[in-house]
Design an enzyme around this catalytic site. Sequence first.
Site, PDB file in Angstrom:
ATOM      1  N   ALA A 119       0.878  -1.005   0.149  1.00 40.63           N
ATOM      2  CA  ALA A 119       0.268   0.138   0.078  1.00 40.63           C
ATOM      3  C   ALA A 119       1.002   1.231   0.174  1.00 40.63           C
ATOM      4  CB  ALA A 119      -0.858   0.066   1.294  1.00 40.63           C
ATOM      5  N   ASN A 175       1.224  -4.343   8.041  1.00 39.76           N
ATOM      6  CA  ASN A 175       2.243  -4.969   6.723  1.00 39.76           C
ATOM      7  C   ASN A 175       3.056  -3.629   6.481  1.00 39.76           C
ATOM      8  OD1 ASN A 175       0.744  -7.348   6.954  1.00 39.76           O
ATOM      9  ND2 ASN A 175      -0.742  -6.810   5.457  1.00 39.76           N
ATOM     10  N   HIS A 203      -0.967   7.240   4.445  1.00 37.05           N
ATOM     11  CA  HIS A 203       0.461   6.582   4.955  1.00 37.05           C
ATOM     12  C   HIS A 203       1.568   7.639   4.471  1.00 37.05           C
ATOM     13  CE1 HIS A 203      -1.075   2.579   5.755  1.00 37.05           C
ATOM     14  NE2 HIS A 203      -1.613   2.422   4.434  1.00 37.05           N
TER      15      HIS A 203
END
Length: 252
Positions: A119, A175, A203
């Site tokens: 991601a 993750n 993020h």
Amino acid sequence: MIKIGLLGCGNVGHIIARHAEGFRISAVFDMIPDRAQELAAISHATPYSDFDEFLRADVDLIVEAASVAAVWLYGEAILRAGKDLVVLSGGALADDEFKSRLVETARAAGRKIRVPSGAVTGLDNLKIGQISPLGTLLLRTTKSPGSLGLQPTERMEIFKGAASDCIKQYPKNINVAVALGLAAGKEADVELWVDPDVERNIHEIFAEGEFGDIYIRVRNVPSPENLSTSYMAALSILTLLKNLDNPLVVGT
């Protein structure tokens, strides 16, 4: 053409099947037989509900698109069976003892473990930390409160600390941090925030070293069929698979 086996027939497996290009899905496995049957029909693959039979399928590598638990349960067996392993649930590698065992199994079998970027972006350049150690590696993740079962009325920090500690409290949200640490050769620090005003997972990556400093911000669109899955994470697997046979390698 590279032949792959899919371990896990959920949302990510369906995205891979719909966009398969440069590789062929030959075998699919899921603990729920109906899910394996459904994905097999879409991808023209052979479905398996018995894992040992799945391991004997004629494939070059197996893509884990299931869970951290699936990596722990099946990872070593896949490598010992002579298959390369693609790990989407990188949080499984936060356990140093398991990671070391998995790497040694791969080395002994002459196989590869591949972790896609998932991601986030920027993993290639963060690998410079393996040569010139980073002084700072921080992941700040912001999510909607509902995704974590919370109901705050304003932005708030719910965790701050090392990735190895974050996984104990928020195992489904680690993750990315583990992937960053694997790339950079340094455990990432993590800040986990919830904000009722955000609709996408955000993020932010902060890295600093002798090379200078990096700041990356990613706002992920969720998969249309599963709002808890990042569409970018699924696409990163497709990109990895598409380029396995490409003689031109871009990035480190």
